[in-house]
Design a protein around this motif. Structure first.
Motif, mmCIF file in Angstrom:
data_model
loop_
_atom_site.group_PDB
_atom_site.id
_atom_site.type_symbol
_atom_site.label_atom_id
_atom_site.label_comp_id
_atom_site.label_asym_id
_atom_site.label_seq_id
_atom_site.Cartn_x
_atom_site.Cartn_y
_atom_site.Cartn_z
ATOM 1 N N GLU A 1 0.789 -1.302 0.024
ATOM 2 C CA GLU A 1 -0.117 -0.035 0.162
ATOM 3 C C GLU A 1 1.034 1.369 -0.069
ATOM 4 N N LEU A 2 1.960 1.178 0.724
ATOM 5 C CA LEU A 2 2.839 2.511 0.816
ATOM 6 C C LEU A 2 3.623 2.452 -0.449
ATOM 7 N N ASP A 3 4.016 1.389 -1.096
ATOM 8 C CA ASP A 3 4.515 1.321 -2.324
ATOM 9 C C ASP A 3 3.709 2.213 -3.482
ATOM 10 N N LEU A 4 2.489 1.896 -3.398
ATOM 11 C CA LEU A 4 1.555 2.702 -4.337
ATOM 12 C C LEU A 4 1.347 3.961 -4.003
ATOM 13 N N ASP A 5 1.443 4.290 -2.718
ATOM 14 C CA ASP A 5 1.369 5.679 -2.125
ATOM 15 C C ASP A 5 2.479 6.523 -2.945
ATOM 16 N N PHE A 6 3.671 5.868 -2.799
ATOM 17 C CA PHE A 6 4.885 6.361 -3.175
ATOM 18 C C PHE A 6 5.132 6.522 -4.896
ATOM 19 N N HIS A 7 4.496 5.705 -5.696
ATOM 20 C CA HIS A 7 4.317 5.957 -7.160
ATOM 21 C C HIS A 7 3.261 7.113 -7.221
ATOM 22 N N LYS A 8 2.224 7.054 -6.486
ATOM 23 C CA LYS A 8 1.182 8.101 -6.679
ATOM 24 C C LYS A 8 1.548 9.377 -6.389
ATOM 25 N N THR A 9 2.492 9.339 -5.156
ATOM 26 C CA THR A 9 3.013 10.682 -5.095
ATOM 27 C C THR A 9 4.016 11.377 -6.120
ATOM 28 N N LEU A 10 4.831 10.441 -6.410
ATOM 29 C CA LEU A 10 5.845 10.759 -7.717
ATOM 30 C C LEU A 10 5.048 11.159 -8.800
ATOM 31 N N ALA A 11 3.693 10.622 -9.184
ATOM 32 C CA ALA A 11 3.151 11.158 -10.309
ATOM 33 C C ALA A 11 2.489 12.639 -9.923
ATOM 34 N N GLU A 12 2.247 12.602 -8.869
ATOM 35 C CA GLU A 12 1.540 13.896 -8.452
ATOM 36 C C GLU A 12 2.619 15.168 -8.476
ATOM 37 N N LEU A 13 3.697 14.730 -8.148
ATOM 38 C CA LEU A 13 4.796 15.649 -8.237
ATOM 39 C C LEU A 13 5.413 16.054 -9.649
ATOM 40 N N SER A 14 4.898 15.312 -10.740
ATOM 41 C CA SER A 14 5.181 15.732 -12.052
ATOM 42 C C SER A 14 4.405 16.673 -12.366
ATOM 43 N N GLN A 15 3.492 17.034 -11.582
ATOM 44 C CA GLN A 15 2.407 18.188 -11.973
ATOM 45 C C GLN A 15 1.973 17.831 -13.123
ATOM 46 N N ASN A 16 1.493 16.702 -13.565
ATOM 47 C CA ASN A 16 0.723 16.665 -14.746
ATOM 48 C C ASN A 16 -0.459 15.643 -14.510
ATOM 49 N N ALA A 17 -1.643 16.282 -14.524
ATOM 50 C CA ALA A 17 -2.817 15.530 -13.880
ATOM 51 C C ALA A 17 -3.168 14.315 -14.865
ATOM 52 N N VAL A 18 -3.040 14.335 -16.116
ATOM 53 C CA VAL A 18 -3.242 12.964 -16.807
ATOM 54 C C VAL A 18 -2.085 12.140 -16.842
ATOM 55 N N LEU A 19 -1.240 12.396 -16.608
ATOM 56 C CA LEU A 19 0.031 11.349 -16.423
ATOM 57 C C LEU A 19 -0.357 10.776 -14.989
ATOM 58 N N SER A 20 -0.551 11.666 -14.015
ATOM 59 C CA SER A 20 -0.774 10.875 -12.594
ATOM 60 C C SER A 20 -1.898 10.198 -12.491
ATOM 61 N N GLU A 21 -2.934 10.405 -13.161
ATOM 62 C CA GLU A 21 -4.222 9.522 -13.105
ATOM 63 C C GLU A 21 -4.056 8.255 -13.935
ATOM 64 N N ILE A 22 -3.270 8.271 -15.073
ATOM 65 C CA ILE A 22 -3.081 6.790 -15.624
ATOM 66 C C ILE A 22 -1.942 6.051 -15.015
ATOM 67 N N VAL A 23 -0.969 6.798 -14.407
ATOM 68 C CA VAL A 23 -0.019 6.103 -13.552
ATOM 69 C C VAL A 23 -0.407 5.302 -12.157
ATOM 70 N N VAL A 24 -1.448 5.954 -11.701
ATOM 71 C CA VAL A 24 -1.880 5.229 -10.505
ATOM 72 C C VAL A 24 -2.860 4.212 -10.523
ATOM 73 N N LEU A 25 -3.637 4.545 -11.666
ATOM 74 C CA LEU A 25 -4.724 3.406 -12.288
ATOM 75 C C LEU A 25 -3.722 2.054 -12.668
ATOM 76 N N LEU A 26 -2.705 2.366 -13.455
ATOM 77 C CA LEU A 26 -1.903 1.040 -13.756
ATOM 78 C C LEU A 26 -1.197 0.463 -12.471
ATOM 79 N N ALA A 27 -0.506 1.307 -11.675
ATOM 80 C CA ALA A 27 0.271 0.894 -10.576
ATOM 81 C C ALA A 27 -0.692 -0.204 -9.475
ATOM 82 N N ALA A 28 -1.975 0.537 -9.488
ATOM 83 C CA ALA A 28 -2.991 -0.051 -8.756
ATOM 84 C C ALA A 28 -3.395 -1.396 -9.020
ATOM 85 N N GLU A 29 -3.617 -1.558 -10.275
ATOM 86 C CA GLU A 29 -4.252 -2.588 -10.883
ATOM 87 C C GLU A 29 -3.377 -3.804 -10.878
#
Length: 227
Positions: free
Chosen positions: A140-168
């Motif tokens: 779960e924390l691993d997913l949070d790490f990848h999600k936070t990285l995606a958020e720090l990219s400041q690209n909302a589209v990239l963030s949403e896609i990355v979080v979905l793929l990592a979660a699945e």
């Protein structure tokens, strides 16, 4: 040994069954956290986590200020992904997508992160370090790490896609037998990513993320667990 089912997971399954049964239809707003917590005899934090699981699986849409609504089938990309996660070729393609997207995310994070963002990553790694004996919590924390990285990219589209793929893909890891859970290796790779971001070095961040994803894919293919 199978781990016991956590309360949020059980609640998510119960709510998913109700959605499948049509108790709530696409577009309907679900009861609030307080109401659901009272109905099911659980804490509000368990409700929040269960709803997050449902959102990752494409069952609901959580929007700030609008509550939680049942997703329409056309919005349920996560559900379509999940239905094919038993296919080895499909999983390989998902990892291919991650290898394209997430190194770019790491590059952008190295360019755009501020001190606050770096502190968030440090805190997550500290929590991971203290969770090396708890497979579920660690992932779960691993997913949070990848999600936070995606958020720090400041690209909302990239963030949403990355979080979905990592979660699945996380789901395939949790259901596999944890024969070789190697949290320290994962932590070392995460630290390399963090250090590259701290140094504002996009190229190093890209390479560190790509190396990490290659390890993750090898682990998934051999049914190792722990991203």
């Amino acid at each position: 040994m199978m781990r016991p089912t956590r309360i949020p997971e059980k609640l998510a399954k119960d709510l998913e069954q109700l959605l499948q049964d049509g108790v709530w239809r696409p577009g309907d707003q679900l009861p609030g956290e307080r109401d659901l917590a009272s109905r099911f005899g659980v804490s509000r934090s368990s409700v929040r986590e269960a709803l997050r699981i449902l959102e990752l699986h494409g069952w609901v849409d959580i929007r700030q200020g609008d509550g939680t609504r049942v997703a329409y089938p056309s919005e349920s990309f996560g559900r379509r992904l999940r239905s094919r996660l038993h296919e080895e070729d499909f999983i390989a393609e998902l990892f291919e997508v991650r290898r394209i997207l997430e190194p770019a995310v790491a590059e952008l994070a190295a360019e755009r992160s501020d001190a606050k963002g770096i502190q968030r990553l440090e805190e997550l790694l500290s929590l991971q370090q203290s969770s090396t004996t708890d497979l579920y919590r660690f992932v779960e924390l691993d997913l949070d790490f990848h999600k936070t990285l995606a958020e720090l990219s400041q690209n909302a589209v990239l963030s949403e896609i990355v979080v979905l793929l990592a979660a699945e893909l996380r789901q395939t890891r949790l259901t596999a037998t944890a024969k070789r859970f190697r949290p320290q290796s994962t932590l070392a790779e995460h630290r390399k990513i963090l250090e590259a971001i701290r140094a504002s070095n996009p190229e190093a961040a890209r390479k560190a993320m790509l190396a990490h994803l290659n390890t993750v894919e090898r682990s998934a293919k051999t049914k190792e667990v722990g991203r």
